[in-house]
Design an enzyme around this catalytic site. Structure first.
Site, PDB file in Angstrom:
ATOM      1  N   SER A   1      43.432  -0.185 -27.096  1.00 33.60           N
ATOM      2  CA  SER A   1      43.853  -0.873 -27.007  1.00 33.60           C
ATOM      3  C   SER A   1      45.684  -0.036 -26.378  1.00 33.60           C
ATOM      4  O   SER A   1      45.589   1.306 -26.864  1.00 33.60           O
ATOM      5  CB  SER A   1      44.912  -1.530 -28.739  1.00 33.60           C
ATOM      6  OG  SER A   1      46.313  -1.713 -28.152  1.00 33.60           O
TER       7      SER A   1
ATOM      8  N   LYS B   1      42.633 -13.652 -33.651  1.00 35.38           N
ATOM      9  CA  LYS B   1      43.280 -14.449 -33.448  1.00 35.38           C
ATOM     10  C   LYS B   1      43.453 -16.288 -34.221  1.00 35.38           C
ATOM     11  O   LYS B   1      44.619 -16.412 -34.218  1.00 35.38           O
ATOM     12  CB  LYS B   1      43.805 -14.810 -32.035  1.00 35.38           C
ATOM     13  CG  LYS B   1      44.152 -13.307 -31.090  1.00 35.38           C
ATOM     14  CD  LYS B   1      44.845 -13.755 -29.360  1.00 35.38           C
ATOM     15  CE  LYS B   1      45.009 -12.542 -28.553  1.00 35.38           C
ATOM     16  NZ  LYS B   1      45.797 -13.206 -28.028  1.00 35.38           N
TER      17      LYS B   1
ATOM     18  N   ASN C   1      48.932 -14.190 -32.663  1.00 36.64           N
ATOM     19  CA  ASN C   1      49.205 -12.953 -32.248  1.00 36.64           C
ATOM     20  C   ASN C   1      49.609 -11.798 -32.522  1.00 36.64           C
ATOM     21  O   ASN C   1      49.822 -10.390 -32.698  1.00 36.64           O
ATOM     22  CB  ASN C   1      49.136 -12.533 -30.922  1.00 36.64           C
ATOM     23  CG  ASN C   1      50.279 -12.256 -29.785  1.00 36.64           C
ATOM     24  OD1 ASN C   1      51.524 -13.398 -30.747  1.00 36.64           O
ATOM     25  ND2 ASN C   1      49.866 -12.139 -28.946  1.00 36.64           N
TER      26      ASN C   1
ATOM     27  N   ASP D   1      51.431 -14.743 -26.691  1.00 32.71           N
ATOM     28  CA  ASP D   1      51.808 -14.849 -25.544  1.00 32.71           C
ATOM     29  C   ASP D   1      52.207 -15.749 -24.965  1.00 32.71           C
ATOM     30  O   ASP D   1      52.654 -15.055 -24.067  1.00 32.71           O
ATOM     31  CB  ASP D   1      50.238 -14.811 -25.979  1.00 32.71           C
ATOM     32  CG  ASP D   1      49.196 -13.572 -26.074  1.00 32.71           C
ATOM     33  OD1 ASP D   1      49.682 -12.384 -25.582  1.00 32.71           O
ATOM     34  OD2 ASP D   1      48.102 -14.108 -26.290  1.00 32.71           O
TER      35      ASP D   1
ATOM     36  N   GLY E   1      39.368 -20.299 -21.777  1.00 34.28           N
ATOM     37  CA  GLY E   1      39.482 -19.686 -23.232  1.00 34.28           C
ATOM     38  C   GLY E   1      41.022 -19.356 -24.475  1.00 34.28           C
ATOM     39  O   GLY E   1      42.065 -21.086 -23.945  1.00 34.28           O
ATOM     40  N   GLY E   2      41.600 -19.227 -25.083  1.00 30.69           N
ATOM     41  CA  GLY E   2      42.751 -18.607 -25.785  1.00 30.69           C
ATOM     42  C   GLY E   2      43.812 -17.899 -24.178  1.00 30.69           C
ATOM     43  O   GLY E   2      44.410 -18.857 -24.807  1.00 30.69           O
ATOM     44  N   ALA E   3      43.430 -17.242 -23.407  1.00 23.15           N
ATOM     45  CA  ALA E   3      44.498 -17.319 -23.042  1.00 23.15           C
ATOM     46  C   ALA E   3      45.148 -18.508 -21.520  1.00 23.15           C
ATOM     47  O   ALA E   3      46.117 -18.723 -21.345  1.00 23.15           O
ATOM     48  CB  ALA E   3      44.030 -15.969 -21.856  1.00 23.15           C
TER      49      ALA E   3
ATOM     50  N   ASN F   1      37.689 -24.983 -14.252  1.00 24.23           N
ATOM     51  CA  ASN F   1      36.979 -24.108 -15.618  1.00 24.23           C
ATOM     52  C   ASN F   1      35.504 -23.850 -14.790  1.00 24.23           C
ATOM     53  O   ASN F   1      34.581 -24.913 -15.056  1.00 24.23           O
ATOM     54  CB  ASN F   1      37.482 -24.357 -17.148  1.00 24.23           C
ATOM     55  CG  ASN F   1      36.731 -22.864 -17.762  1.00 24.23           C
ATOM     56  OD1 ASN F   1      36.936 -21.968 -17.609  1.00 24.23           O
ATOM     57  ND2 ASN F   1      35.747 -23.660 -19.593  1.00 24.23           N
TER      58      ASN F   1
ATOM     59  N   THR G   1      32.577 -24.063 -17.310  1.00 17.74           N
ATOM     60  CA  THR G   1      31.804 -25.514 -17.485  1.00 17.74           C
ATOM     61  C   THR G   1      33.012 -25.688 -18.364  1.00 17.74           C
ATOM     62  O   THR G   1      33.632 -26.239 -19.052  1.00 17.74           O
ATOM     63  CB  THR G   1      31.877 -24.535 -19.762  1.00 17.74           C
ATOM     64  OG1 THR G   1      31.309 -22.938 -19.129  1.00 17.74           O
ATOM     65  CG2 THR G   1      30.956 -25.010 -20.234  1.00 17.74           C
TER      66      THR G   1
ATOM     67  N   TYR H   1      44.864  -7.794 -15.986  1.00 18.15           N
ATOM     68  CA  TYR H   1      45.606  -6.283 -15.394  1.00 18.15           C
ATOM     69  C   TYR H   1      44.963  -5.208 -15.302  1.00 18.15           C
ATOM     70  O   TYR H   1      45.906  -3.618 -14.795  1.00 18.15           O
ATOM     71  CB  TYR H   1      47.407  -5.847 -16.527  1.00 18.15           C
ATOM     72  CG  TYR H   1      46.374  -5.790 -18.125  1.00 18.15           C
ATOM     73  CD1 TYR H   1      45.862  -4.419 -17.941  1.00 18.15           C
ATOM     74  CD2 TYR H   1      46.563  -7.218 -18.964  1.00 18.15           C
ATOM     75  CE1 TYR H   1      45.898  -4.700 -19.273  1.00 18.15           C
ATOM     76  CE2 TYR H   1      46.180  -7.026 -20.366  1.00 18.15           C
ATOM     77  CZ  TYR H   1      45.520  -5.504 -20.595  1.00 18.15           C
ATOM     78  OH  TYR H   1      45.087  -5.522 -21.695  1.00 18.15           O
TER      79      TYR H   1
HETATM   80  P1  NAP Z   1      38.283 -15.761 -23.436  1.00 19.21           P
HETATM   81  O1  NAP Z   1      38.738 -16.918 -24.450  1.00 19.21           O
HETATM   82  O2  NAP Z   1      36.789 -14.837 -23.394  1.00 19.21           O
HETATM   83  O3  NAP Z   1      37.689 -16.882 -22.215  1.00 19.21           O
HETATM   84  C1  NAP Z   1      37.276 -16.420 -20.897  1.00 19.21           C
HETATM   85  C2  NAP Z   1      37.480 -17.947 -19.955  1.00 19.21           C
HETATM   86  O4  NAP Z   1      37.090 -16.730 -19.262  1.00 19.21           O
HETATM   87  C3  NAP Z   1      37.176 -19.239 -19.908  1.00 19.21           C
HETATM   88  O5  NAP Z   1      37.165 -20.120 -19.355  1.00 19.21           O
HETATM   89  C4  NAP Z   1      35.486 -18.394 -19.296  1.00 19.21           C
HETATM   90  O6  NAP Z   1      34.750 -19.690 -18.815  1.00 19.21           O
HETATM   91  C5  NAP Z   1      35.721 -17.970 -18.268  1.00 19.21           C
HETATM   92  N1  NAP Z   1      34.888 -16.874 -17.372  1.00 19.21           N
HETATM   93  C6  NAP Z   1      34.188 -15.513 -17.769  1.00 19.21           C
HETATM   94  N2  NAP Z   1      33.403 -15.267 -17.631  1.00 19.21           N
HETATM   95  C7  NAP Z   1      33.389 -15.620 -15.953  1.00 19.21           C
HETATM   96  C8  NAP Z   1      33.216 -16.133 -14.738  1.00 19.21           C
HETATM   97  N3  NAP Z   1      31.785 -15.247 -14.619  1.00 19.21           N
HETATM   98  N4  NAP Z   1      32.775 -16.966 -14.087  1.00 19.21           N
HETATM   99  C9  NAP Z   1      33.338 -17.568 -14.169  1.00 19.21           C
HETATM  100  N5  NAP Z   1      34.803 -17.897 -15.053  1.00 19.21           N
HETATM  101  C10 NAP Z   1      34.326 -16.922 -15.790  1.00 19.21           C
HETATM  102  O7  NAP Z   1      39.217 -14.931 -22.651  1.00 19.21           O
HETATM  103  P2  NAP Z   1      40.986 -14.937 -23.145  1.00 19.21           P
HETATM  104  O8  NAP Z   1      40.839 -14.280 -24.305  1.00 19.21           O
HETATM  105  O9  NAP Z   1      41.012 -16.332 -22.799  1.00 19.21           O
HETATM  106  O10 NAP Z   1      41.165 -13.748 -21.979  1.00 19.21           O
HETATM  107  C11 NAP Z   1      41.051 -14.304 -20.526  1.00 19.21           C
HETATM  108  C12 NAP Z   1      41.439 -13.361 -19.792  1.00 19.21           C
HETATM  109  O11 NAP Z   1      43.289 -13.035 -19.815  1.00 19.21           O
HETATM  110  C13 NAP Z   1      40.974 -11.337 -19.775  1.00 19.21           C
HETATM  111  O12 NAP Z   1      40.431 -11.107 -19.331  1.00 19.21           O
HETATM  112  C14 NAP Z   1      41.918 -11.222 -21.008  1.00 19.21           C
HETATM  113  O13 NAP Z   1      42.087  -9.678 -20.831  1.00 19.21           O
HETATM  114  C15 NAP Z   1      43.408 -11.685 -20.226  1.00 19.21           C
HETATM  115  N6  NAP Z   1      44.541 -11.649 -20.268  1.00 19.21           N
HETATM  116  C16 NAP Z   1      45.226 -11.283 -20.687  1.00 19.21           C
HETATM  117  C17 NAP Z   1      46.896 -11.047 -21.239  1.00 19.21           C
HETATM  118  C18 NAP Z   1      47.873 -10.426 -20.735  1.00 19.21           C
HETATM  119  O14 NAP Z   1      49.251 -10.260 -21.031  1.00 19.21           O
HETATM  120  N7  NAP Z   1      48.271  -9.605 -19.145  1.00 19.21           N
HETATM  121  C19 NAP Z   1      46.502 -12.185 -22.384  1.00 19.21           C
HETATM  122  C20 NAP Z   1      45.651 -12.640 -22.678  1.00 19.21           C
HETATM  123  C21 NAP Z   1      44.374 -12.566 -22.426  1.00 19.21           C
HETATM  124  P3  NAP Z   1      33.965 -20.561 -19.609  1.00 19.21           P
HETATM  125  O15 NAP Z   1      34.252 -20.888 -19.823  1.00 19.21           O
HETATM  126  O16 NAP Z   1      32.943 -20.777 -18.831  1.00 19.21           O
HETATM  127  O17 NAP Z   1      33.179 -18.908 -20.263  1.00 19.21           O
END
Ligand code: NAP
Length: 277
Positions: free
Chosen positions: A15, A68, A88, A101, A127-129, A148, A150, A220
């Site tokens: 982190s 979370k 968070n 967030d 997902g969560g983001a 998405n 899925t 990022y």
């Molecule tokens: P998560 O709950 O695991 O969700 C992941 C998402 O990505 C799902 O929609 C998943 O689709 C999709 N995905 C993963 N691999 C894929 C692929 N090969 N092709 C197509 N779709 C794919 O993760 P999250 O917590 O939402 O975070 C998502 C991203 O946002 C991460 O990279 C995280 O680091 C970033 N993030 C950044 C911030 C920031 O402050 N900048 C804050 C939060 C999150 P499926 O549903 O089909 O599996």
């Protein structure tokens, strides 16, 4: 006495939040504050919180993957955290839980002068983001479409948001449908394109890219993802997600300390910490 704050996750050593918050404390001369990373395995999250609050004497903590959702029963989540289904930021002084967030994301778009009210926005991911993004965008008056890999997961996410926050306007589309919808903003909430898979993009080859659309990539690392490069190649603006990370941290900082966060200092520290990775 030191006012302790930190981040819990599993794993959490990677982190950049400690660098960001400790730089902010140093810049404001807050020598009695310190932020550290606390690894807590998923099966003992309840005990972990109890220990941090009790013997640990922590003022509060940030919460990251995979905790979370898991911490929600052990705090009083505010309306936003309940809507998003994730906490968070915890303040142990009143056991409140919130989700920074959302204001981190919307605040960063505002800081970049991106208009949201009435704007057509494609959210990639479910997902969560993505849930935080759809909530924040809908609250700001944007028209939202979710794409998405899925599809079911996107439908479930919108059903949850309808129940938890009364958001009924967002809909699910396929990428080719969304490409022709006339979006002004595309937000990547998938992990596709994240280091080390820097050549990958969530915008599939063969589907035309909306001309002139602004792209916000929550990824990022790297700072300029393949998706952001595609946006620029199509005459659009490209905004990376580091600002969101910094602004969610700044909101937590303000909640715990009651002081205005030095956002520029936190941004520089976050960027330096990333470069050292
Ligand atoms: P998560 O709950 O695991 O969700 C992941 C998402 O990505 C799902 O929609 C998943 O689709 C999709 N995905 C993963 N691999 C894929 C692929 N090969 N092709 C197509 N779709 C794919 O993760 P999250 O917590 O939402 O975070 C998502 C991203 O946002 C991460 O990279 C995280 O680091 C970033 N993030 C950044 C911030 C920031 O402050 N900048 C804050 C939060 C999150 P499926 O549903 O089909 O599996």
């Amino acid at each position: 006495m030191t006012n302790k704050v930190g981040i819990i996750g599993w794993p959490v050593a990677h982190s950049i939040s400690p660098a960001m918050h400790n730089a902010a404390f140093a810049a404001l001369g807050m020598n009695d504050w310190h932020y550290d990373a606390v690894p807590i395995p998923p099966d003992i999250v309840r005990q972990g919180l109890k220990t941090l609050k009790g013997e640990g004497g922590y003022v509060g903590v940030n919460v990251t993957i995979p905790h979370k959702q898991a911490v929600m029963p052990y705090v009083h989540p505010d309306e936003r955290a309940r809507a998003v289904g994730a906490v968070n930021t915890i303040d142990f002084r009143d056991d409140s839980g919130t989700n920074t967030d959302v204001p981190g994301f919307v605040g960063d778009l505002e800081a970049h002068g991106v208009a949201l009210a009435g704007t057509r926005v494609i959210v990639l991911g479910a997902g969560g983001a993505a849930r935080a993004a759809v909530y924040g965008l809908a609250q700001a008056g944007a028209q939202v479409v979710v794409v998405n890999r899925t599809r079911n997961r996107a439908q479930e996410m919108l059903a949850n948001l309808a129940l938890s926050a009364g958001i009924n306007s967002a809909e699910v589309m396929t990428l080719d449908e969304a490409a022709e919808w006339g979006a002004g903003l595309i937000v990547n909430c998938t992990s596709v394109g994240m280091w080390p898979h820097v050549e990958e993009s969530p915008w599939l080859t063969g589907i035309s890219f909306p001309k002139g659309a602004t792209v916000y990539d929550m990824v990022y690392r790297p700072e300029k993802t393949a998706l952001l490069q595609e946006a620029e190649a199509n005459g659009g603006r490209a905004i990376g997600g580091l600002g969101m990370l910094v602004r969610q941290g700044a909101k937590s900082f303000e909640l715990w300390t009651g002081r205005a966060a030095p956002v520029d200092v936190m941004f520089a520290a976050a960027r330096d910490a990333l470069q050292e990775r």
